[in-house]
Scaffold this active site. Structure first.
Site, short mmCIF file in Angstrom:
data_model
loop_
_atom_site.label_atom_id
_atom_site.label_comp_id
_atom_site.label_asym_id
_atom_site.label_seq_id
_atom_site.Cartn_x
_atom_site.Cartn_y
_atom_site.Cartn_z
N ASP A 61 16.08 -4.64 -0.08
CA ASP A 61 15.60 -4.50 1.80
C ASP A 61 16.95 -5.04 2.38
O ASP A 61 16.90 -5.56 3.83
CB ASP A 61 14.75 -5.67 2.08
CG ASP A 61 13.67 -5.75 1.25
OD1 ASP A 61 13.33 -7.07 0.94
OD2 ASP A 61 13.69 -4.75 0.33
N ASN A 102 -2.98 -1.54 2.07
CA ASN A 102 -1.75 -3.17 2.34
C ASN A 102 -1.46 -3.19 3.55
O ASN A 102 -1.50 -4.15 4.16
CB ASN A 102 -1.16 -2.96 1.35
CG ASN A 102 -1.83 -2.46 -0.30
OD1 ASN A 102 -2.24 -1.81 -1.12
ND2 ASN A 102 -2.89 -3.66 -0.98
N GLU A 137 5.37 0.86 4.73
CA GLU A 137 6.20 -0.04 5.43
C GLU A 137 7.84 -0.09 5.76
O GLU A 137 8.49 0.86 4.89
CB GLU A 137 6.26 -1.56 4.35
CG GLU A 137 6.96 -0.73 2.48
CD GLU A 137 6.41 -1.85 2.23
OE1 GLU A 137 6.37 -3.63 1.95
OE2 GLU A 137 7.24 -1.96 0.55
N ARG A 139 16.77 -4.83 -7.65
CA ARG A 139 17.23 -3.89 -6.51
C ARG A 139 17.89 -4.31 -6.01
O ARG A 139 17.99 -5.74 -4.89
CB ARG A 139 15.92 -4.24 -5.51
CG ARG A 139 14.17 -4.03 -6.30
CD ARG A 139 13.32 -4.19 -5.43
NE ARG A 139 13.42 -5.33 -4.90
CZ ARG A 139 12.05 -6.64 -3.97
NH1 ARG A 139 11.08 -5.04 -3.17
NH2 ARG A 139 12.64 -7.38 -3.61
O1 AHR Z 1 11.53 -7.39 -0.67
C1 AHR Z 1 9.98 -7.80 -0.14
C2 AHR Z 1 8.99 -7.00 0.03
O2 AHR Z 1 8.93 -6.20 -1.32
C3 AHR Z 1 9.32 -6.53 1.15
O3 AHR Z 1 9.20 -7.32 2.56
C4 AHR Z 1 8.91 -5.08 1.22
O4 AHR Z 1 9.47 -4.32 2.13
C5 AHR Z 1 8.52 -4.75 -0.27
O5 AHR Z 1 7.42 -4.10 -0.80
#
Ligand code: AHR
Length: 474
Positions: free
Chosen positions: A51, A193, A229, A326
């Site tokens: 992120d 969601n 998101e 990630r």
């Molecule tokens: O990485 C944690 C959460 O997981 C983040 O806020 C969101 O973007 C992802 O789905």
């Protein structure tokens, strides 16, 4: 909360997972970069940071924040170059609290300078187990001084969202002098969601009337979870583009795209156009899985860069949310002749690839077509070539989609592909010669005096004096 839909609900037992299980300032609006090019970033740029937010501040530093695998703290690093972020010192700005609504998961921070003061927005939930750990809301901390790396950070409060429901992944950006706040939220009455929202900011934690921009409805948006998101924005050629992430955070995670005329009212949902297909997704050939939660920045030459996270592998044991791999990645962001962003594919691990086109051959790009090396108009991913350092300052050239293959010149001068490292006679190695204006030639080590040339759609060696051996770098 319906289990089937709940983004983060899982059996109470799983919720007993130890909490320790274990991103300002500006969106990219184009414009000249400051520094000349330096060492190329190498992907993954920063391991185990998801992120990510990366931006270049007016102090000349690139700042980076992102989620840590433990989800227990806010971190920040800075460097004078993008590549420097890999080894930059990382400072912990703030730890989650011992109890209460900010004592659990800390997700997706974003740092922004608002009216001369530094704030960091992030999503947080309580600790303690059960479904409650996913009572995620958006908060901000603030810095008491001008230097975010040395100042003291303290809790400011909670974002006043339109509903008291799951919300996360905020992004602050300024467009035509107006500061906007986008975020993801679960809206009562909509069985998803999270959806995407936008509003004008009226304060660090307050917004005006909100507009719903996107709800996950396409099949590629609802795989595992119904999610929109992680919005990010970039302006180009009179349009504003908003990327967002969709589906579960495993290999099905991908980017969608909204676009709007840059002069239109951003708060009118009908002014936005939503791509019916994902614009960036898992690429088996380059071994990057679940690319998403992106940001945009500029490289040291002022060229747009895509920032995102992705894993090196597909199979994940357990909940992907608690998989630490990630990694933050960057790559050039290109635009098509019609002004639309061309995301191509995630380019994979290693030095950033480049593109080489030959003005003497009507701008033909060097690239692969299947397992052939050709020159011509090709899809972006087929033109991205990685220069791999080799013996005595030479390089090998590898197409990103054919990671175990390198360009190789036959005795007859025709250029094809060979498995990496088989060219003992130098047939797969070249000396990169940089001419005036950044033009480059690739002189064959096996056949000195001859270089890669675009010849009627093919690639072969030709005397270095010929214009068709001179390639411009993109
Ligand atoms: O990485 C944690 C959460 O997981 C983040 O806020 C969101 O973007 C992802 O789905």
């Amino acid at each position: 909360m319906s289990i089937a839909l709940s983004r983060r609900t899982f059996a109470a037992g799983a919720a007993l997972l130890p909490i320790a299980c274990t991103s300002a300032g500006r969106s990219v609006m184009g414009g000249p970069g400051a520094a000349s090019p330096l060492a190329s970033p190498v992907n993954p740029l920063v391991k185990n940071r998801a992120d990510a937010q990366i931006f270049q501040h007016t102090d000349g530093y690139y700042y980076m924040t992102g989620s840590v695998p433990e989800y227990d703290r806010l971190v920040l690093r800075r460097a004078k170059t993008l590549a420097g972020l890999t080894t930059a010192e990382e400072r912990v700005l703030w730890h989650h609290e011992a109890s209460g609504p900010l004592s659990g998961f800390i997700w997706a921070p974003e740092m922004h300078e608002i009216d001369g003061k530094w704030y960091m927005h992030f999503a947080a939930g309580p600790s303690g187990g059960g479904e409650d750990v996913f009572r995620i809301r958006t908060y901000a901390v603030q810095c008491d001084g001008p230097d975010p790396m040395t100042g003291t950070w303290s809790t400011l409060g909670e974002f006043k969202a339109p509903w008291d429901s799951f919300n996360l992944d905020s992004k602050v950006f300024v467009h035509r002098g107006q500061r906007y706040f986008t975020w993801a939220q679960r809206e009562p009455g909509i069985e998803t969601n999270s959806n995407l929202y936008i509003a004008k900011m009226t304060g660090p934690l307050t917004v005006g009337p909100a507009t719903r921009l996107s709800v996950p409805t396409y099949d590629w948006e609802i795989r595992g979870f119904k999610v929109n998101e992680g919005a990010a924005v970039i302006e180009h050629a009179g349009k504003l583009f908003m990327t967002y992430s969709a589906s579960a955070t495993d290999d099905r995670y991908c980017l969608g795209l909204l676009s709007i005329d840059a002069e239109a009212d951003l708060l009118v949902a009908s002014n936005w156009t939503k791509s019916p297909v994902p614009v960036f997704q898992t690429c088996v050939e380059t071994s990057v899985y679940g690319p998403g939660h992106n940001d945009f920045t500029l490289d040291e030459q002022g060229r747009p860069m895509l920032v995102y996270h992705g894993r090196d592998y597909k199979e994940i044991e357990g909940d992907p949310l608690f998989n630490p791999d990630r990694h933050t990645r960057v790559q050039r962001l290109y635009f098509s002749a019609d002004g639309m962003p061309d995301f191509g594919v995630p380019v994979g691990n290693g030095p950033l690839p480049e593109r080489f086109f030959n003005p003497a051959a009507k701008g033909a790009f060097l690239g692969n077509e299947g397992t052939r090396i050709v020159s011509g108009a090709l899809p972006l991913a087929q033109t991205q070539i990685r220069s791999l350092p080799a013996e005595a300052g030479s390089v090998r050239l590898s197409p990103i989609l054919l990671r175990d293959q390198v360009l190789s010149a036959g005795v007859d001068g025709r250029v094809g592909l060979a498995p990496f490292g088989q060219g003992g006679d130098g047939s797969d190695r070249f000396r990169r010669r940089t001419l005036a204006g950044g033009v480059v030639q690739f002189e064959s080590i096996a056949q000195p005096g001859k270089g890669l040339a675009a010849i009627d759609g093919t690639v072969a060696l030709a005397p270095l004096g010929e214009a068709r051996t001179r390639w411009s770098v993109d």
